[in-house]
Design a protein around this motif. Structure first.
Motif, PDB file in Angstrom:
ATOM      1  N   SER A 174      58.844  52.373  32.432  1.00  0.00           N
ATOM      2  CA  SER A 174      58.889  51.659  31.157  1.00  0.00           C
ATOM      3  C   SER A 174      57.523  51.442  30.520  1.00  0.00           C
ATOM      4  N   LYS A 175      56.440  51.583  31.296  1.00  0.00           N
ATOM      5  CA  LYS A 175      55.098  51.376  30.734  1.00  0.00           C
ATOM      6  C   LYS A 175      54.540  52.622  30.058  1.00  0.00           C
ATOM      7  N   GLY A 176      55.208  53.736  30.207  1.00  0.00           N
ATOM      8  CA  GLY A 176      54.858  54.920  29.446  1.00  0.00           C
ATOM      9  C   GLY A 176      53.855  55.863  30.082  1.00  0.00           C
ATOM     10  N   ILE A 177      53.632  56.971  29.389  1.00  0.00           N
ATOM     11  CA  ILE A 177      52.782  58.063  29.879  1.00  0.00           C
ATOM     12  C   ILE A 177      51.343  57.611  30.087  1.00  0.00           C
ATOM     13  N   TYR A 178      50.775  56.936  29.106  1.00  0.00           N
ATOM     14  CA  TYR A 178      49.360  56.554  29.160  1.00  0.00           C
ATOM     15  C   TYR A 178      49.070  55.692  30.385  1.00  0.00           C
ATOM     16  N   PRO A 200      54.972  60.590  22.520  1.00  0.00           N
ATOM     17  CA  PRO A 200      54.399  59.252  22.357  1.00  0.00           C
ATOM     18  C   PRO A 200      53.886  58.714  23.692  1.00  0.00           C
ATOM     19  N   LEU A 201      52.607  58.381  23.752  1.00  0.00           N
ATOM     20  CA  LEU A 201      51.975  58.003  25.018  1.00  0.00           C
ATOM     21  C   LEU A 201      52.378  56.623  25.521  1.00  0.00           C
ATOM     22  N   PHE A 202      52.860  55.764  24.633  1.00  0.00           N
ATOM     23  CA  PHE A 202      53.144  54.383  25.033  1.00  0.00           C
ATOM     24  C   PHE A 202      54.643  54.059  25.021  1.00  0.00           C
ATOM     25  N   ALA A 203      55.474  55.045  24.773  1.00  0.00           N
ATOM     26  CA  ALA A 203      56.920  54.812  24.736  1.00  0.00           C
ATOM     27  C   ALA A 203      57.482  54.681  26.150  1.00  0.00           C
ATOM     28  N   SER A 204      58.488  53.848  26.303  1.00  0.00           N
ATOM     29  CA  SER A 204      59.150  53.692  27.599  1.00  0.00           C
ATOM     30  C   SER A 204      59.871  54.972  27.981  1.00  0.00           C
ATOM     31  N   SER A 205      59.777  55.324  29.261  1.00  0.00           N
ATOM     32  CA  SER A 205      60.489  56.488  29.772  1.00  0.00           C
ATOM     33  C   SER A 205      61.745  56.067  30.526  1.00  0.00           C
TER      34      SER A 205
END
Length: 238
Positions: A174-178, A200-205
């Motif tokens: 949930s904290k994303g790629i970055y 999107p680097l900050f989107a939840s996965s």
């Protein structure tokens, strides 16, 4: 820091524990995302297994915490078994159900337990000069079902685990790629700089719909061939 717990065991072995949970996702009236319980459990088990397998552990058991109701148990187990089948894993399921009180929203927890040889952990082994990419797209909530063709399949995940020139695989949460990239670089003592990606680097996965990989440049063609249009390279600024 990886989302797994290592517990010293015996003879150079360690227990490995990974878990995932979901809330307000299911078949109850107050749930925010309405999906059948086998799908809820499938994705929770998916995350726990991916965390376990990505560090090199061998799964031995799975624990289900069912806060929905007794009657949901078999459906939840069905979802977990589907995850096991896709990963070609055959392990026992145990757990508990909340039968004393009813809840207005669904809640499920899944814990995967495995073992690993202490000196064979697949963590902090990414060298300088490695390349990085994301496989699959970060999705959450209703998007997980509406765009399921953009999720990294478990079959592909299993193939990537076997690639000798892929150093580390990190399920993105949930904290994303970055965030996951930052953690991976720091764990390997690599300098962190800004980067770019088509995603999107900050989107939840969400339930690990995408993964981060570090790999030797020589294997990039093979990884692209396997992942096809789910391959997204990370570009670092000079």
């Amino acid at each position: 820091m990886r989302d797994v717990l290592f517990v010293p065991f015996a003879n150079g072995m360690e227990l490995v524990v990974a878990a995932d949970g979901s809330a307000a996702i299911g078949e109850k009236e107050k749930d925010l995302v309405n999906v059948p319980y086998d799908i809820v459990a499938y994705f929770a088990a998916r995350v726990a297994f991916m965390e376990l397998l990505s560090v090199g552990a061998e799964p031995y058991a799975i624990v289900l915490q069912n806060f929905v109701a007794d009657q949901a148990w078999e459906l939840l187990c069905r979802g977990i078994r589907q995850t096991c089948e896709e990963l070609r894993i055959d392990i026992p399921i145990t757990g508990s159900s909340e039968s004393n009180f009813s809840t207005i929203q669904s809640a499920v927890g899944v814990t995967a337990i495995g073992t690993i040889e202490r000196d064979k952990k697949r963590i902090a082994i990414t060298p300088k000069g490695a390349k990085f990419a994301v496989i699959g797209e970060p999705l959450v909530g209703d998007e997980v079902l509406k765009r399921k063709e953009r999720i990294v399949p478990l079959a592909l995940f299993s193939q990537l685990l076997k690639q000798p020139h892929i150093y580390e695989i990190v399920p993105i949460g949930s904290k994303g790629i970055y965030y996951e990239l930052q953690q991976l670089l720091q764990a390997n003592g690599l300098a962190f700089s800004s980067c770019s990606c088509a995603l999107p680097l900050f989107a939840s996965s969400g339930p690990s719909t995408s993964i981060l990989i570090s790999y030797h440049p020589c294997v990039e063609g093979e990884v692209k061939k396997l992942a096809k249009d789910l391959f997204f390279p990370l570009q670092f600024d000079e």
